[in-house]
Enzyme design. Structure first.
Site, PDB file in Angstrom:
ATOM      1  N   HIS A   1       0.939  -1.191   0.127  1.00  0.00           N
ATOM      2  CA  HIS A   1      -0.055  -0.055  -0.046  1.00  0.00           C
ATOM      3  C   HIS A   1       0.781   1.533  -0.089  1.00  0.00           C
ATOM      4  O   HIS A   1       1.878   1.113   0.213  1.00  0.00           O
ATOM      5  CB  HIS A   1      -0.962  -0.012   1.123  1.00  0.00           C
ATOM      6  CG  HIS A   1      -0.208   0.080   2.610  1.00  0.00           C
ATOM      7  ND1 HIS A   1      -0.307  -1.063   3.160  1.00  0.00           N
ATOM      8  CD2 HIS A   1       0.000   1.070   3.473  1.00  0.00           C
ATOM      9  CE1 HIS A   1       0.551  -0.756   4.312  1.00  0.00           C
ATOM     10  NE2 HIS A   1       0.494   0.763   4.603  1.00  0.00           N
TER      11      HIS A   1
ATOM     12  N   GLU B   1      -8.420   4.642   9.650  1.00  0.00           N
ATOM     13  CA  GLU B   1      -7.853   4.463   8.373  1.00  0.00           C
ATOM     14  C   GLU B   1      -9.141   3.711   7.194  1.00  0.00           C
ATOM     15  O   GLU B   1      -9.760   2.938   8.085  1.00  0.00           O
ATOM     16  CB  GLU B   1      -6.512   3.566   8.602  1.00  0.00           C
ATOM     17  CG  GLU B   1      -6.992   2.092   9.012  1.00  0.00           C
ATOM     18  CD  GLU B   1      -5.763   1.321   8.695  1.00  0.00           C
ATOM     19  OE1 GLU B   1      -4.732   1.368   9.629  1.00  0.00           O
ATOM     20  OE2 GLU B   1      -5.647   0.362   7.835  1.00  0.00           O
TER      21      GLU B   1
ATOM     22  N   GLN C   1      -4.052   3.309   1.472  1.00  0.00           N
ATOM     23  CA  GLN C   1      -4.417   3.395   2.962  1.00  0.00           C
ATOM     24  C   GLN C   1      -4.559   4.841   3.309  1.00  0.00           C
ATOM     25  O   GLN C   1      -3.483   5.700   3.362  1.00  0.00           O
ATOM     26  CB  GLN C   1      -3.118   2.509   3.859  1.00  0.00           C
ATOM     27  CG  GLN C   1      -3.439   2.534   5.343  1.00  0.00           C
ATOM     28  CD  GLN C   1      -2.327   2.121   6.118  1.00  0.00           C
ATOM     29  OE1 GLN C   1      -1.062   2.604   5.910  1.00  0.00           O
ATOM     30  NE2 GLN C   1      -2.740   1.417   7.194  1.00  0.00           N
TER      31      GLN C   1
ATOM     32  N   HIS D   1       3.879   7.304   3.600  1.00  0.00           N
ATOM     33  CA  HIS D   1       4.965   6.198   3.684  1.00  0.00           C
ATOM     34  C   HIS D   1       4.475   5.248   2.580  1.00  0.00           C
ATOM     35  O   HIS D   1       3.199   5.283   1.781  1.00  0.00           O
ATOM     36  CB  HIS D   1       4.841   5.275   5.045  1.00  0.00           C
ATOM     37  CG  HIS D   1       3.723   4.778   5.315  1.00  0.00           C
ATOM     38  ND1 HIS D   1       2.508   5.426   5.927  1.00  0.00           N
ATOM     39  CD2 HIS D   1       2.937   3.350   5.242  1.00  0.00           C
ATOM     40  CE1 HIS D   1       1.402   4.431   6.262  1.00  0.00           C
ATOM     41  NE2 HIS D   1       1.790   3.331   5.619  1.00  0.00           N
TER      42      HIS D   1
ATOM     43  N   GLU E   1       7.332   0.575   5.188  1.00  0.00           N
ATOM     44  CA  GLU E   1       6.698  -0.213   5.950  1.00  0.00           C
ATOM     45  C   GLU E   1       7.020  -1.522   5.209  1.00  0.00           C
ATOM     46  O   GLU E   1       7.021  -1.765   4.118  1.00  0.00           O
ATOM     47  CB  GLU E   1       5.184   0.051   6.011  1.00  0.00           C
ATOM     48  CG  GLU E   1       4.535  -0.764   6.834  1.00  0.00           C
ATOM     49  CD  GLU E   1       2.915  -0.335   6.930  1.00  0.00           C
ATOM     50  OE1 GLU E   1       2.678   0.657   6.380  1.00  0.00           O
ATOM     51  OE2 GLU E   1       2.157  -1.090   7.400  1.00  0.00           O
TER      52      GLU E   1
HETATM   53  N1  CMX Z   1       8.500  10.486   5.675  1.00  0.00           N
HETATM   54  C1  CMX Z   1       9.591  11.142   5.654  1.00  0.00           C
HETATM   55  N2  CMX Z   1      10.252  11.462   6.748  1.00  0.00           N
HETATM   56  C2  CMX Z   1       9.765  11.627   7.924  1.00  0.00           C
HETATM   57  C3  CMX Z   1       8.343  11.003   7.986  1.00  0.00           C
HETATM   58  C4  CMX Z   1       7.798  10.511   6.976  1.00  0.00           C
HETATM   59  N3  CMX Z   1       6.580   9.837   7.210  1.00  0.00           N
HETATM   60  N4  CMX Z   1       8.059  11.162   9.534  1.00  0.00           N
HETATM   61  C5  CMX Z   1       9.023  11.847   9.900  1.00  0.00           C
HETATM   62  N5  CMX Z   1      10.025  12.180   8.988  1.00  0.00           N
HETATM   63  C6  CMX Z   1      11.494  12.852   9.241  1.00  0.00           C
HETATM   64  C7  CMX Z   1      10.918  14.220   9.729  1.00  0.00           C
HETATM   65  O1  CMX Z   1      10.877  15.143   8.619  1.00  0.00           O
HETATM   66  C8  CMX Z   1      12.151  14.648  10.479  1.00  0.00           C
HETATM   67  O2  CMX Z   1      13.258  15.031   9.796  1.00  0.00           O
HETATM   68  P1  CMX Z   1      14.256  16.367  10.083  1.00  0.00           P
HETATM   69  O3  CMX Z   1      14.904  16.113  11.321  1.00  0.00           O
HETATM   70  O4  CMX Z   1      15.040  16.378   8.768  1.00  0.00           O
HETATM   71  O5  CMX Z   1      13.405  17.596  10.098  1.00  0.00           O
HETATM   72  C9  CMX Z   1      12.724  13.330  10.967  1.00  0.00           C
HETATM   73  O6  CMX Z   1      12.177  12.258  10.198  1.00  0.00           O
HETATM   74  C10 CMX Z   1      12.377  13.236  12.442  1.00  0.00           C
HETATM   75  O7  CMX Z   1      10.837  13.327  12.403  1.00  0.00           O
HETATM   76  P2  CMX Z   1      10.018  13.854  13.939  1.00  0.00           P
HETATM   77  O8  CMX Z   1       8.766  14.793  13.275  1.00  0.00           O
HETATM   78  O9  CMX Z   1      11.053  14.411  14.695  1.00  0.00           O
HETATM   79  O10 CMX Z   1       9.235  12.562  14.170  1.00  0.00           O
HETATM   80  P3  CMX Z   1       9.771  11.374  15.280  1.00  0.00           P
HETATM   81  O11 CMX Z   1      11.289  11.138  15.134  1.00  0.00           O
HETATM   82  O12 CMX Z   1       9.184  11.565  16.355  1.00  0.00           O
HETATM   83  O13 CMX Z   1       9.154   9.935  14.221  1.00  0.00           O
HETATM   84  C11 CMX Z   1       9.210   8.224  12.878  1.00  0.00           C
HETATM   85  C12 CMX Z   1       9.586   9.609  13.078  1.00  0.00           C
HETATM   86  C13 CMX Z   1       9.418   7.745  11.511  1.00  0.00           C
HETATM   87  C14 CMX Z   1      10.044   7.426  14.072  1.00  0.00           C
HETATM   88  C15 CMX Z   1       7.739   8.086  13.342  1.00  0.00           C
HETATM   89  O14 CMX Z   1       6.760   8.686  12.480  1.00  0.00           O
HETATM   90  C16 CMX Z   1       7.230   6.538  13.051  1.00  0.00           C
HETATM   91  O15 CMX Z   1       7.496   5.877  14.122  1.00  0.00           O
HETATM   92  N6  CMX Z   1       6.731   6.042  12.080  1.00  0.00           N
HETATM   93  C17 CMX Z   1       6.121   4.638  12.082  1.00  0.00           C
HETATM   94  C18 CMX Z   1       4.740   4.423  12.636  1.00  0.00           C
HETATM   95  C19 CMX Z   1       3.921   5.191  11.810  1.00  0.00           C
HETATM   96  O16 CMX Z   1       4.242   5.868  11.030  1.00  0.00           O
HETATM   97  N7  CMX Z   1       2.527   4.734  12.096  1.00  0.00           N
HETATM   98  C20 CMX Z   1       1.352   5.396  11.194  1.00  0.00           C
HETATM   99  C21 CMX Z   1       0.928   4.372  10.126  1.00  0.00           C
HETATM  100  C22 CMX Z   1       0.352   3.192  10.333  1.00  0.00           C
HETATM  101  C23 CMX Z   1       0.198   2.244   9.497  1.00  0.00           C
HETATM  102  O17 CMX Z   1       0.548   2.458   8.326  1.00  0.00           O
HETATM  103  O18 CMX Z   1      -0.756   1.209   9.711  1.00  0.00           O
HETATM  104 CO    CO Z   2       0.535   1.543   6.284  1.00  0.00          CO
END
Ligand code: CMX
Ligand code: CO
Length: 153
Positions: free
Chosen positions: A7, A43, A60, A84, A134
């Site tokens: 997705h 979602e 998604q 993502h 993912e």
């Molecule tokens: N795509 C690209 N870059 C991303 C991002 C994304 N989706 N999310 C965060 N970033 C980048 C930010 O822009 C930031 O970059 P800079 O330092 O250059 O500004 C950096 O990563 C840190 O971002 P943050 O806002 O401080 O966020 P966190 O570090 O707290 O979290 C992450 C980032 C990836 C660890 C967190 O989003 C995560 O755990 N994601 C996995 C879970 C998830 O996304 N769940 C929702 C979807 C569920 C599903 O698909 O079922």
């Molecule tokens: Co997903």
């Protein structure tokens, strides 16, 4: 082995309005919807096509249920858009271990529960050229499921 795009995760402010856009514009219907409290999202999965590994590809659509969730934080910073990309695999544990060995940060020690009973993990976007990635292993299909190998809505 990663065998399909499972997705594309799309962050939105209003799930109902976004679902209606995809229905009215492209004719895509909601295949499944749920709230995943752990991930902090409401979602809707829109099934786009079946794939030759017996799975399927979805959009998604994701609305945050909390401002401090990953999608809530991302929306506040970027507005709506692609959040993502998710690749499908028959064995998320093996693929996550292989990818971790290559030096990419895998965010979860063990895969967690994703949409439709799947098992999911994430790779850090900073290790993936800016793409939050993912990995998904779908739940095994029930005997009553339609072709495509996924649980009915
Ligand atoms: N795509 C690209 N870059 C991303 C991002 C994304 N989706 N999310 C965060 N970033 C980048 C930010 O822009 C930031 O970059 P800079 O330092 O250059 O500004 C950096 O990563 C840190 O971002 P943050 O806002 O401080 O966020 P966190 O570090 O707290 O979290 C992450 C980032 C990836 C660890 C967190 O989003 C995560 O755990 N994601 C996995 C879970 C998830 O996304 N769940 C929702 C979807 C569920 C599903 O698909 O079922
Ligand atoms: Co997903």
């Amino acid at each position: 082995m990663l065998t399909r795009i499972d997705h594309i995760g799309i962050a939105c402010f209003d799930l109902d309005k976004t679902v209606e856009f995809y229905r009215a514009t492209y004719g895509f219907e909601v295949y499944h919807s749920e709230i995943n409290e752990e991930q902090g999202v409401r979602e809707a999965m829109l099934r786009i096509n079946g794939t030759d590994d017996g799975g399927a590809t979805y959009l998604q659509l994701l609305e945050p249920v909390r401002e401090d969730s990953p999608v809530g934080k991302w929306l506040a910073k970027n507005g709506e858009g692609v959040h993502h990309v998710a690749f499908g695999t028959a064995d998320v544990d093996a693929d996550a271990a292989d990818i971790r060995d290559k030096g990419v940060r895998v965010l979860y020690e063990e895969p967690r529960r994703g949409s439709m009973g799947s098992r999911i993990t994430f790779l850090h976007p900073k290790d993936c050229h800016g793409i939050l990635t993912e990995l998904v292993t779908s739940a095994p299909p029930a005997p009553s499921d339609p072709p495509g190998g996924h649980p009915a809505p």
